[in-house]
Design a protein around this motif. Structure first.
Motif, short mmCIF file in Angstrom:
data_model
loop_
_atom_site.label_atom_id
_atom_site.label_comp_id
_atom_site.label_asym_id
_atom_site.label_seq_id
_atom_site.Cartn_x
_atom_site.Cartn_y
_atom_site.Cartn_z
N UNK A 106 -8.33 8.42 4.91
CA UNK A 106 -7.94 9.33 3.67
C UNK A 106 -8.77 8.80 2.54
N UNK A 107 -9.73 8.25 2.81
CA UNK A 107 -10.66 7.99 1.68
C UNK A 107 -10.95 9.24 0.72
N UNK A 108 -11.10 8.81 -0.70
CA UNK A 108 -11.28 9.84 -1.62
C UNK A 108 -12.72 10.10 -2.08
N UNK A 109 -13.43 9.19 -1.57
CA UNK A 109 -14.86 9.09 -1.97
C UNK A 109 -15.46 10.53 -1.91
N UNK A 110 -16.18 10.85 -2.98
CA UNK A 110 -17.17 12.04 -2.93
C UNK A 110 -18.29 11.87 -3.85
N UNK A 136 -2.85 -5.75 -12.44
CA UNK A 136 -3.22 -5.49 -11.02
C UNK A 136 -4.29 -4.24 -10.99
N UNK A 137 -4.32 -3.42 -11.98
CA UNK A 137 -5.37 -2.46 -11.70
C UNK A 137 -5.18 -1.64 -10.50
N UNK A 138 -4.04 -1.18 -9.95
CA UNK A 138 -3.96 -0.34 -8.78
C UNK A 138 -4.60 0.96 -8.71
N UNK A 139 -5.44 1.20 -7.94
CA UNK A 139 -6.13 2.71 -8.03
C UNK A 139 -7.51 2.55 -8.77
N UNK A 140 -7.92 1.58 -9.15
CA UNK A 140 -9.29 1.45 -9.87
C UNK A 140 -10.41 1.66 -9.04
N UNK A 162 -4.50 8.02 -4.24
CA UNK A 162 -4.04 7.67 -3.08
C UNK A 162 -3.64 6.05 -3.11
N UNK A 163 -4.35 5.44 -3.84
CA UNK A 163 -4.03 3.91 -3.99
C UNK A 163 -2.57 3.71 -4.37
N UNK A 164 -2.07 4.54 -5.39
CA UNK A 164 -0.82 4.70 -6.07
C UNK A 164 0.25 4.79 -4.93
N UNK A 165 -0.07 5.91 -4.13
CA UNK A 165 0.86 6.28 -3.12
C UNK A 165 1.12 5.16 -2.11
N UNK A 166 -0.10 4.17 -1.89
CA UNK A 166 -0.03 3.18 -1.00
C UNK A 166 1.06 1.92 -1.64
N UNK A 167 0.70 1.91 -2.89
CA UNK A 167 1.51 1.08 -3.73
C UNK A 167 2.97 1.50 -3.65
N UNK A 168 3.25 2.44 -3.79
CA UNK A 168 4.74 3.07 -3.62
C UNK A 168 5.14 2.74 -2.39
N UNK A 169 4.58 3.01 -1.14
CA UNK A 169 4.93 2.26 -0.02
C UNK A 169 5.44 0.76 0.07
N UNK A 170 4.51 0.02 -0.72
CA UNK A 170 4.72 -1.28 -0.68
C UNK A 170 5.95 -1.56 -1.45
N UNK A 171 6.07 -0.79 -2.48
CA UNK A 171 7.23 -0.99 -3.16
C UNK A 171 8.52 -0.98 -2.51
N UNK A 172 8.58 0.31 -1.69
CA UNK A 172 9.97 0.75 -0.79
C UNK A 172 10.03 -0.44 0.31
N UNK A 173 9.09 -0.96 0.78
CA UNK A 173 9.36 -2.03 1.50
C UNK A 173 10.24 -2.98 1.17
N UNK A 174 10.33 -3.38 -0.17
CA UNK A 174 10.88 -4.45 -0.48
C UNK A 174 12.00 -4.03 -1.75
N UNK A 175 12.95 -3.22 -1.04
CA UNK A 175 13.87 -2.46 -2.10
C UNK A 175 14.75 -3.53 -2.77
N UNK A 176 15.12 -4.72 -2.29
CA UNK A 176 16.32 -5.63 -2.97
C UNK A 176 15.27 -6.46 -3.99
N UNK A 177 13.92 -6.30 -4.26
CA UNK A 177 13.42 -7.00 -5.37
C UNK A 177 13.06 -6.12 -6.54
N UNK A 178 13.94 -6.52 -7.74
CA UNK A 178 13.70 -5.65 -8.78
C UNK A 178 12.02 -5.63 -9.22
N UNK A 179 11.69 -4.53 -9.73
CA UNK A 179 10.30 -4.49 -10.42
C UNK A 179 10.44 -4.08 -11.79
#
Lengths: 209, 814
Positions: free
Chosen positions: B453-457, A31-35, A83-100
């Protein structure tokens, strides 16, 4: 498109992920979250939309297939925390019943705690039924399903037209998933007799070889 | 005008006589005028301008107009690094003789860091440099002070820069310098088709508003063109690109000339010819060398030095020797195959016979029989001075983005000050406010980002509006990627025992395995291993091996050459065999006429024939391969509207083929005006895979605009997570930011340079006035044969191909 292999029925989704309905297992590779964020942070202007779309697609898949567990075949994250990872963590928390579960890949350089904090179980590999799920290819008695390669295939059309598209690639003893993330690139494979190749389209997956 | 006498006396002291154009240039400089000098290489153009610069300085000194005597006075820009040394020597001689203690320095990519630092501390009086190095100077702090005393900029070989994005770099640099020190600007250009436009591009909006001089040298070099005519034209192949069959007739030419340059069109061809000449005349060993763009700098330098010293009898080369310093021992040129353009042919011819009054001698060696007609067309074109235009690049957003960041990494810039400068250039005259703000957004916010919150710089906007890059690592990354030449991923070829041979495209090596033999730099090499961007090799005992082919060897026939070619074809249509070349091809022309016809200038020939493969249509517009690609796709699309058909397409510079397994209704097509200009744009969009073409174009754009970064030298690992390909960018922009101007640029470059829309339109306009003649030959004609063969070449391996061709020739003769 359902592909039957090793007596298991795997749904090859057009969203570039496999759903194994019998087990309620969604399999997602690379998935390369955060790339995208990593690039942008370093002054390379990849459209930020590409990042958000990854998560939207992932959420969409969870709603569509209602899996019991999601197995990430490595390279879930691309680089350091952002920040992209933080958003992924938010996604993960939205589905607590799903094992990841994450089979660690070479790009997953975040600390183990970061994954554990997000309630993601880390493994080196996962044996499930007739399959051995890994990041890169491994020698195994079981049929090896893996990612890492980002496979694609070149299709030739009339005249001089040709097109390179991501694909599912099933060979002898192993099957490879296309990379889930946008902006992740691909490596062109050439199928030989006996291989099976599927191309995810806009709405359905098609067998091309 | 006492200063004028200084130069004239100096010329007299050398025993030379100054030309009128030199005196005109000196006067113009003394009058404080800018302009363009139209003079060929080797005509004394360097002294025309350098002396002009010095005279103007002396005059200003005499009149007490000099504010400062220290600092940079002249920047001499040349596109070719190899020329810098010669220019420096010429300038130095003049200064020494005049006892003028000017310091003259060279700054190119080859200049050492220490020398650069020295140049930075104490600026030389004269700096000889390239467009890229000028931008690097502008990427360093305090550059405005560095340029403050500048009085002149000379753009040498301007015709050479004009057709590339490097010209855009220079336009931008000039726009900045005009604000800083307002120097006089002079271009030096050889003759091209669009001379007027050459001036317009150089001066931007000053053209037409400011008084500018155009000075043309009266020198015209005589060129003697000698075709090499095969003894038995009937047996000479109708198709082919190599021409080695005629190698024997090259030997006597080498014999009687002191040094000969053999020009080939591709690097692969050069490798093959080099080997072949050594095979048929082993005595040439040590006297023959090869020179092309993939051979290492050291080896090329060695070849050039040996050429200079007259140690070589013959050098097989590609366009790598089109330009550059003069080699006096070179007396003869041989061109193998079509030069594709008139100007290129003239340029190559000019590499022989340097002394004033001496003529240039060039032999034309056809690689197939029909090319003899091209030789005659070249002669006619040169006679009429029909030279090609150089198409300038306009609105290149990739270069614009790069330039803005360049300014941001040095001292920063304020948009309201820079925008008018940019709009004063030819390239960006039409840049709209909207496009400008897109560019600013792109470098400051990374595109049309709406995220909070974009981190572009990258480029930061300071409180006073100054746009600046503050991150040192980012600044360094940018400096490393300044320039407008993007090369393929290249691997270094190196002997295991040490010693670099050159560089080779990654994709070629990737097809070989260790132990395989390939020919490179004239030697059979065995691949040992590939490690970290280096190919380790050793000499191979095997004489057989693959010859690398390099991409980019497929230039289309220029419009000037094709126009003249059509005239020659018209002549033979009317049996006017009025030259040795045309008489030589007569047997082939007769064969063509017996099977089909030769079209007159007001006719378009279409041949239709059937084979086991299916139905073939051959169309001969004689417009060059790019236009043919467009025409072929267009025709295929329009024909498929009659009935569903699938085609395969093949083409060369003379015509194209449509092949289908079903009957092609070309007659219906002709009746319903299939070459019509109506709905052309829509039909092009529908028929051509523009997206794929644009994707290929985007490679350069991504490189220039800094999207793709290859990593710091020797530091590949660290930036691995930042590596990406232009293809990926193309895809994400297309999917998520279709309004991106870099993306749009790739499509407009396709229309302009790939499909050559303007040429395509004018070809269709011409066809509209022509009578269409459809013939039904029973077997392949001399015209269609080369196209047939090329199509097979693309599909099959080379060995099998030869068998196939043999079979086909047999079929033809029976």
């Amino acid at each position: 498109m359902i592909y039957e292999i090793q007596n298991a029925k795997l749904t090859l989704l057009p969203e570039r992920a496999i759903f194994w309905e019998q087990k309620g297992m969604l399999i997602v590779a690379d998935a390369h979250i955060g790339k995208v964020s990593h690039f942008r942070k370093n002054g390379i202007p990849v459209p930020g939309m590409a990042e958000r779309n990854n998560l939207w697609r992932l959420s969409g898949l969870v709603l569509k297939t209602k899996p019991k567990q999601i197995v990430f075949l490595g390279d879930l994250s691309h680089s350091r925390l952002n920040r992209a990872w933080d958003q992924f963590v938010d996604f993960r928390k939205a589905y607590p019943d799903v094992e990841m579960i994450l089979v660690k890949g070479n790009h997953d350089i975040l600390s183990d705690q970061s994954f554990e904090a997000a309630d993601i179980r880390l493994v080196d590999h996962l044996n499930a039924g007739p399959f051995r799920l890994t990041h890169d290819r491994e020698e195994s008695e079981l049929y090896n399903i893996h990612g890492h390669i980002h496979p694609s295939i070149r299709l030739r059309g009339k005249g001089k037209q040709s097109l390179r598209v991501p694909c599912y690639f099933f060979g002898k003893g192993y099957g490879i998933l296309p990379s889930f993330g946008d902006f992740t690139g691909s490596y062109t494979l050439k199928p030989v007799e006996g291989d099976a190749v599927f191309v995810p389209g806009d709405n359905e997956t098609m067998r091309v070889f | 005008m006492s200063e004028l006498k200084v130069a004239e006396d100096w010329f007299a002291s050398k025993g030379w006589k100054s030309f009128e154009f030199q005196k005109d240039t000196w006067r113009a400089c003394l009058n404080g005028e800018s302009g363009l000098l139209n003079a060929p290489t080797g005509s004394g153009k360097t002294y025309a301008l350098f002396a002009g610069v010095v005279l103007e300085y002396l005059k200003a000194e005499r009149e007490g107009r000099l504010k400062k005597t220290k600092g940079l006075k002249l920047i001499w820009v040349t596109p070719i690094r190899a020329l810098t040394k010669d220019i420096k020597n010429a300038c130095q001689t003049f200064c020494d003789d005049l006892e003028l203690s000017w310091q003259i320095a060279i700054r190119t990519g080859d200049t050492s860091t220490a020398d650069r630092a020295k140049q930075k501390r104490t600026p030389p009086d004269v700096l000889i440099t390239t467009p890229e190095s000028m931008h690097l100077l502008m990427a360093s702090k305090g550059y405005a002070d560095y340029f403050a005393s500048l009085r002149f900029v000379v753009a040498d070989e301007w015709h050479e820069l004009m057709g590339s994005k490097r010209a855009v770099l220079l336009e931008l640099a000039l726009s900045r310098l005009k604000t800083i020190s307002d120097p006089l600007i002079w271009g030096i250009s050889a003759t091209i088709g669009n001379m007027e436009q050459a001036m317009e591009v150089l001066f931007g909006t000053d053209y037409g508003t400011k008084k500018l001089r155009f000075i043309k040298s009266e020198i015209k070099k005589k060129i003697e063109i000698i075709p090499i005519i095969p003894d038995e034209i009937e047996k000479y192949p109708w198709a082919g690109h190599l021409g080695v069959k005629l190698a024997e007739s090259v030997l006597p030419i080498l014999e009687k000339s002191r040094t000969t340059l053999i020009f080939t069109n591709t690097r692969a061809q050069a490798e093959i010819w080099y080997q072949h000449l050594l095979n048929i005349k082993p005595e040439l060993a040590g006297l023959i060398a090869m020179h092309h763009g993939s051979i290492s700098r050291e080896l090329r330098d060695w070849v050039e030095d040996a050429l200079h010293d007259g140690k070589l009898k013959c050098v097989v080369c590609t366009s790598s020797l089109d330009l550059g310093v003069d080699f006096r021992p070179v007396e003869t040129i041989i061109q193998i195959g079509s030069p594709k353009g008139v100007a290129r042919f003239v340029q190559r011819a000019g590499r022989s016979g340097h002394s004033p009054g001496e003529r240039s001698v060039i032999y034309f060696l056809p690689t197939n029989a029909l090319q003899l007609i091209e030789c005659e067309a070249l002669k006619a074109a040169i006679q009429k001075d029909d030279l090609e235009d150089r198409m300038p690049y306009i609105r290149s957003f990739d270069v614009l983005v790069q330039y803005l960041i360049t300014l941001a990494v040095s001292d920063g810039f304020k948009p309201n000050e820079i925008f008018p400068e940019i709009r004063s250039t030819f390239s960006y005259e039409s840049l709209s406010d909207e496009e400008w703000s897109w560019a600013l957004n792109f470098i400051t916010k990374g595109g049309s980002s709406l995220e909070a919150y974009d981190e572009f710089s990258k480029v930061e906007v300071m409180e006073d509006g100054l746009h600046k890059v503050n991150n040192r690592r980012m600044a360094m990354r940018h400096r490393l990627s300044i320039g407008a030449i993007v090369s393929d991923a290249m691997l270094m070829v190196k002997f295991q025992s040490g010693g670099r041979l050159g560089s080779i495209e990654e994709w070629f090596i990737s097809r070989l395995s260790p132990g395989d033999t390939f020919w490179f730099a004239g030697r059979p090499l065995e691949l040992i291993r590939v490690k970290e961007m280096t190919v380790h090799v050793k000499l191979s005992k095997s004489k057989k091996g693959a010859v690398p082919s390099w991409q980019g060897g497929r230039m289309p026939l220029s419009s000037m050459l094709s126009e003249n070619l059509r005239i020659q074809i018209g002549k033979i249509a009317n049996d006017q065999f009025d030259s040795a070349e045309l008489r030589a091809v007569r047997p082939i022309v007769e064969a063509q006429k017996s099977l089909s016809i030769v079209p007159d200038v007001n006719e378009l020939l279409i041949e239709k024939l059937h084979s086991r493969e299916g139905c073939h249509i051959f169309v001969y517009p004689f417009e060059g391969r790019f236009v043919h690609e467009g025409l072929a796709s267009l025709l295929a699309y329009r024909l498929s509207l009659f009935k569903p058909l699938s085609f395969s397409i093949a083409l060369n510079d003379y015509g194209f083929e449509l092949l289908s397994d079903q009957e092609i209704p070309i007659e219906d097509g002709v009746d319903s005006n299939i070459f019509s200009l109506d709905h052309l744009s829509e039909d092009i969009t529908a028929s051509l895979n523009q997206s794929e073409m644009a994707r290929r174009r985007f490679r350069d754009i991504a490189g220039i605009s800094g999207l793709v970064f290859k990593g710091f030298p020797g530091n590949y690992q660290k930036d691995k997570h930042l590596q990406s390909s232009s293809q990926l960018f193309f895809d994400v922009f297309r999917d998520y930011e279709p309004t991106n101007f870099l993306l749009k640029q790739s499509f407009s470059e396709v229309m302009e340079f790939q499909i050559e829309e303007v040429r395509l339109r004018s070809a269709l306009k011409r066809i509209a006035t022509q009578k269409i003649r459809v013939t039904y030959p029973e077997k392949p004609t001399p015209f269609c044969f080369p196209i047939l063969v090329d199509r097979l070449r693309e599909r099959m391996s080379s060995e099998k191909l030869e068998d196939r061709i043999k079979k086909m020739t047999l079929q033809l003769e029976s």
